[in-house]
Design a protein around this motif. Structure first.
Motif, PDB file in Angstrom:
ATOM      1  N   ILE A   8       0.870  -1.169   0.000  1.00 32.95           N
ATOM      2  CA  ILE A   8       0.000   0.000   0.000  1.00 32.95           C
ATOM      3  C   ILE A   8       0.910   1.222   0.000  1.00 32.95           C
ATOM      4  CG2 ILE A   8      -1.770   1.283   1.239  1.00 32.95           C
ATOM      5  CD1 ILE A   8      -2.471  -1.392   2.653  1.00 32.95           C
ATOM      6  N   ARG A   9       0.730   2.070  -0.985  1.00 36.16           N
ATOM      7  CA  ARG A   9       1.559   3.272  -1.109  1.00 36.16           C
ATOM      8  C   ARG A   9       0.701   4.496  -0.801  1.00 36.16           C
ATOM      9  NH1 ARG A   9       6.564   4.499  -3.914  1.00 36.16           N
ATOM     10  NH2 ARG A   9       6.755   2.273  -4.297  1.00 36.16           N
ATOM     11  N   THR A  10       1.210   5.354   0.062  1.00 37.07           N
ATOM     12  CA  THR A  10       0.572   6.645   0.335  1.00 37.07           C
ATOM     13  C   THR A  10       1.544   7.719  -0.136  1.00 37.07           C
ATOM     14  OG1 THR A  10       1.501   6.983   2.556  1.00 37.07           O
ATOM     15  CG2 THR A  10      -0.519   5.644   2.400  1.00 37.07           C
ATOM     16  N   GLU A  11       1.229   8.953   0.171  1.00 34.44           N
ATOM     17  CA  GLU A  11       2.116  10.047  -0.236  1.00 34.44           C
ATOM     18  C   GLU A  11       3.516   9.898   0.362  1.00 34.44           C
ATOM     19  OE1 GLU A  11       2.410  14.844   0.405  1.00 34.44           O
ATOM     20  OE2 GLU A  11       0.414  13.954   0.242  1.00 34.44           O
ATOM     21  N   GLU A 112      -1.576   8.390   8.862  1.00 31.71           N
ATOM     22  CA  GLU A 112      -1.480   8.058   7.434  1.00 31.71           C
ATOM     23  C   GLU A 112      -1.436   6.547   7.213  1.00 31.71           C
ATOM     24  OE1 GLU A 112       1.584   9.097   3.754  1.00 31.71           O
ATOM     25  OE2 GLU A 112       1.473  10.460   5.475  1.00 31.71           O
ATOM     26  N   ARG A 115      -4.915   4.919   8.331  1.00 30.90           N
ATOM     27  CA  ARG A 115      -5.982   5.189   7.359  1.00 30.90           C
ATOM     28  C   ARG A 115      -5.803   4.320   6.112  1.00 30.90           C
ATOM     29  NH1 ARG A 115      -6.179  10.561   7.330  1.00 30.90           N
ATOM     30  NH2 ARG A 115      -8.059  10.576   8.573  1.00 30.90           N
ATOM     31  N   ALA A 116      -4.581   4.252   5.588  1.00 30.33           N
ATOM     32  CA  ALA A 116      -4.330   3.458   4.380  1.00 30.33           C
ATOM     33  C   ALA A 116      -4.601   1.979   4.635  1.00 30.33           C
ATOM     34  CB  ALA A 116      -2.887   3.674   3.920  1.00 30.33           C
ATOM     35  N   ASP A 119      -8.390   1.425   4.930  1.00 37.49           N
ATOM     36  CA  ASP A 119      -9.010   1.554   3.609  1.00 37.49           C
ATOM     37  C   ASP A 119      -8.793   0.301   2.768  1.00 37.49           C
ATOM     38  OD1 ASP A 119      -9.934   4.085   4.217  1.00 37.49           O
ATOM     39  OD2 ASP A 119      -8.424   5.143   3.021  1.00 37.49           O
TER      40      ASP A 119
END
Length: 176
Positions: A8-11, A112, A115-116, A119
């Motif tokens: 899972i990649r976030t900012e 962050e 949440r990821a 989700d």
């Protein structure tokens, strides 16, 4: 058991299954009493390399790592986020938790990553409820849960004795 095998990649983060290469760094970080103090006694302290090596193959969560400004992975794990699907009378409930390296506190990484992770895992598991427990001396973790929409459902006063101190246990829930 609730597991994700995909990254899972976030900012700013990459959440991925932990590998045995992560064990030395995880052992170093998790051995910090400031981390262990906020986790249930099932999480051993001191936390050794052997503990990390035993945890990784059965991990029910993802390693949290950071990305640089252009999206490249930076070395080293900064924490773990994960969950367990409960059974029996608690079928449909997902127990959720996380921990972060002390050096990563206060930078928004916990929110962050959490949440990821949620989700990604909620559509897979399809729970009716997600719950998390926080010790009273850890208001930063409580704030993360509140930012994610969790509600404080119970404050069990002086329920926990851990590391020689007594504190409240806060139970947070998110009904989906």
């Amino acid at each position: 058991m609730a597991t994700l095998q995909d990254e899972i990649r976030t900012e700013r983060l990459l959440l991925r299954p932990p590998t045995l290469d992560d064990a030395p760094r995880m052992a170093e970080l998790a051995n910090d009493e400031r981390i262990a103090r906020n986790l249930t006694p099932v999480f051993p302290h001191p936390y050794t390399l052997a503990d990390a090596e035993e945890f990784i193959p059965t991990a029910e969560g993802l390693a949290i790592t950071t990305l640089d400004a252009v999206g490249n992975l930076t070395p080293g794990v900064i924490g773990v986020v994960g969950s367990n699907v409960l059974a029996g009378e608690h079928t449909g409930v997902l127990s959720f938790g996380y921990w972060l390296a002390v050096e990563a506190w206060g930078q928004g990484f916990g929110t962050e990553a959490a949440r990821a992770y949620l989700d990604a895992i909620i559509p897979i598991v399809q729970p009716r409820r997600v719950e998390a427990m926080v010790y009273g001396w850890n208001p930063a973790s409580a704030r993360i849960l509140e930012k994610l929409g969790f509600t404080l459902e119970a404050r069990c006063r002086e329920r926990v004795q851990h590391f020689g101190d007594v504190t409240d246990e806060l139970i947070y829930g998110l009904v989906l």
